[in-house]
Design a protein around this motif. Structure first.
Motif, PDB file in Angstrom:
ATOM      1  N   GLU A   1       0.828  -1.208   0.000  1.00  0.00           N
ATOM      2  CA  GLU A   1       0.000   0.000   0.000  1.00  0.00           C
ATOM      3  C   GLU A   1       0.859   1.254   0.000  1.00  0.00           C
ATOM      4  O   GLU A   1       0.591   2.196  -0.747  1.00  0.00           O
ATOM      5  CB  GLU A   1      -0.928  -0.018   1.216  1.00  0.00           C
ATOM      6  N   LYS A   2       1.918   1.268   0.800  1.00  0.00           N
ATOM      7  CA  LYS A   2       2.819   2.430   0.857  1.00  0.00           C
ATOM      8  C   LYS A   2       3.486   2.682  -0.488  1.00  0.00           C
ATOM      9  O   LYS A   2       3.624   3.826  -0.910  1.00  0.00           O
ATOM     10  CB  LYS A   2       3.879   2.240   1.936  1.00  0.00           C
ATOM     11  N   SER A   3       3.907   1.621  -1.145  1.00  0.00           N
ATOM     12  CA  SER A   3       4.588   1.798  -2.431  1.00  0.00           C
ATOM     13  C   SER A   3       3.609   2.113  -3.561  1.00  0.00           C
ATOM     14  O   SER A   3       3.980   2.745  -4.546  1.00  0.00           O
ATOM     15  CB  SER A   3       5.409   0.556  -2.778  1.00  0.00           C
ATOM     16  N   TYR A   4       2.359   1.687  -3.426  1.00  0.00           N
ATOM     17  CA  TYR A   4       1.364   1.874  -4.486  1.00  0.00           C
ATOM     18  C   TYR A   4       0.739   3.262  -4.450  1.00  0.00           C
ATOM     19  O   TYR A   4       0.599   3.906  -5.489  1.00  0.00           O
ATOM     20  CB  TYR A   4       0.278   0.799  -4.361  1.00  0.00           C
ATOM     21  N   LYS A   5       0.374   3.724  -3.248  1.00  0.00           N
ATOM     22  CA  LYS A   5      -0.304   5.021  -3.148  1.00  0.00           C
ATOM     23  C   LYS A   5       0.616   6.131  -3.641  1.00  0.00           C
ATOM     24  O   LYS A   5       1.791   6.183  -3.299  1.00  0.00           O
ATOM     25  CB  LYS A   5      -0.755   5.297  -1.712  1.00  0.00           C
ATOM     26  N   ASP A   6       0.055   7.006  -4.471  1.00  0.00           N
ATOM     27  CA  ASP A   6       0.765   8.135  -5.072  1.00  0.00           C
ATOM     28  C   ASP A   6       1.809   7.710  -6.100  1.00  0.00           C
ATOM     29  O   ASP A   6       2.645   8.514  -6.502  1.00  0.00           O
ATOM     30  CB  ASP A   6       1.407   9.041  -4.006  1.00  0.00           C
ATOM     31  N   SER A   7       1.766   6.449  -6.519  1.00  0.00           N
ATOM     32  CA  SER A   7       2.694   5.992  -7.557  1.00  0.00           C
ATOM     33  C   SER A   7       2.093   6.266  -8.935  1.00  0.00           C
ATOM     34  O   SER A   7       0.901   6.546  -9.069  1.00  0.00           O
ATOM     35  CB  SER A   7       2.953   4.490  -7.409  1.00  0.00           C
ATOM     36  N   GLU A   8       2.928   6.172  -9.955  1.00  0.00           N
ATOM     37  CA  GLU A   8       2.441   6.320 -11.332  1.00  0.00           C
ATOM     38  C   GLU A   8       1.423   5.237 -11.651  1.00  0.00           C
ATOM     39  O   GLU A   8       0.461   5.478 -12.376  1.00  0.00           O
ATOM     40  CB  GLU A   8       3.617   6.260 -12.310  1.00  0.00           C
ATOM     41  N   GLU A   9       1.642   4.049 -11.106  1.00  0.00           N
ATOM     42  CA  GLU A   9       0.712   2.937 -11.333  1.00  0.00           C
ATOM     43  C   GLU A   9      -0.669   3.266 -10.773  1.00  0.00           C
ATOM     44  O   GLU A   9      -1.685   3.030 -11.423  1.00  0.00           O
ATOM     45  CB  GLU A   9       1.263   1.670 -10.690  1.00  0.00           C
ATOM     46  N   GLU A  10      -0.707   3.826  -9.561  1.00  0.00           N
ATOM     47  CA  GLU A  10      -1.997   4.168  -8.972  1.00  0.00           C
ATOM     48  C   GLU A  10      -2.686   5.251  -9.797  1.00  0.00           C
ATOM     49  O   GLU A  10      -3.885   5.154 -10.074  1.00  0.00           O
ATOM     50  CB  GLU A  10      -1.848   4.645  -7.525  1.00  0.00           C
ATOM     51  N   VAL A  11      -1.943   6.273 -10.202  1.00  0.00           N
ATOM     52  CA  VAL A  11      -2.530   7.354 -11.000  1.00  0.00           C
ATOM     53  C   VAL A  11      -3.109   6.789 -12.296  1.00  0.00           C
ATOM     54  O   VAL A  11      -4.228   7.132 -12.687  1.00  0.00           O
ATOM     55  CB  VAL A  11      -1.496   8.469 -11.273  1.00  0.00           C
ATOM     56  N   ALA A  12      -2.372   5.892 -12.935  1.00  0.00           N
ATOM     57  CA  ALA A  12      -2.871   5.264 -14.164  1.00  0.00           C
ATOM     58  C   ALA A  12      -4.121   4.439 -13.890  1.00  0.00           C
ATOM     59  O   ALA A  12      -5.086   4.461 -14.679  1.00  0.00           O
ATOM     60  CB  ALA A  12      -1.778   4.391 -14.784  1.00  0.00           C
TER      61      ALA A  12
END
Length: 182
Positions: A77-88
């Motif tokens: 969750e920490k690595s995913y949130k606010d990542s480019e992957e999450e935005v996509a």
């Protein structure tokens, strides 16, 4: 190789729900059944002699789903949130669901109602930059619908907490325990 990469290599998908053959909204009981079916489907004892090695590798991938801990989920969750992957993922959900925030919030990984303002800002920025179209459903969403969504999520959280207490869960190996209970 991480669990998701291992699942992608062995099953052709890093979506754990797809690997188990269950819906994203699956109950713990459905997840247990999915795990059981998947492990039976790939069990090495059911494979032809010349396919035992591959079957063993597939079976180990399914059983490694049991090794997921609360810390693993929190780290992801920490690595995913606010990542480019999450935005996509947010942009894709926005387009797929034509701006319906109820469905967007349900489909974005690791999102809860406290993330809604952040997710709205991401979508608004994408609309302003022309990356995604402007849907009336999103732009003109009523306050009542937002409040109803928040209440529904809070109610579900209370019910989940109650169920957690009834099942005696609260430790690191909760997912493992839920999957193993038959």
């Amino acid at each position: 190789m991480g669990l998701l990469e291992q699942c992608e290599a062995v099953f052709g998908s890093s979506d754990l729900y797809r690997v188990l053959g269950v819906r994203r909204e699956a109950s713990p009981q459905e997840i247990r059944r999915g795990y059981h079916r998947a492990s039976l489907r790939v069990h090495p004892d059911r494979a032809e002699p010349d396919a035992k090695e591959e079957a063993t590798r597939r079976f180990q991938s399914v059983t490694s789903l049991l090794q997921i801990t609360v810390k693993d989920i929190e780290d992801f969750e920490k690595s995913y949130k606010d990542s480019e992957e999450e935005v996509a993922d947010i942009k894709a959900a926005y387009v797929d669901f034509e701006g319906d925030m109820d469905r967007i919030m349900e489909s974005v990984l690791c999102a809860d109602y406290t993330d809604e303002p952040r997710i709205r800002k991401i979508i608004e920025k994408a609309i302003d930059s022309g990356e995604v179209p402007s849907y009336q459903c999103f732009v003109k969403e009523s306050k009542q619908k937002m409040i109803a969504r928040k209440r529904r999520v809070e109610k579900e959280a209370r019910e989940a907490e109650k169920t957690k207490d009834e099942l005696g869960l609260g430790g690191e190996d909760d997912l493992k325990a839920l999957i193993q209970v038959r």
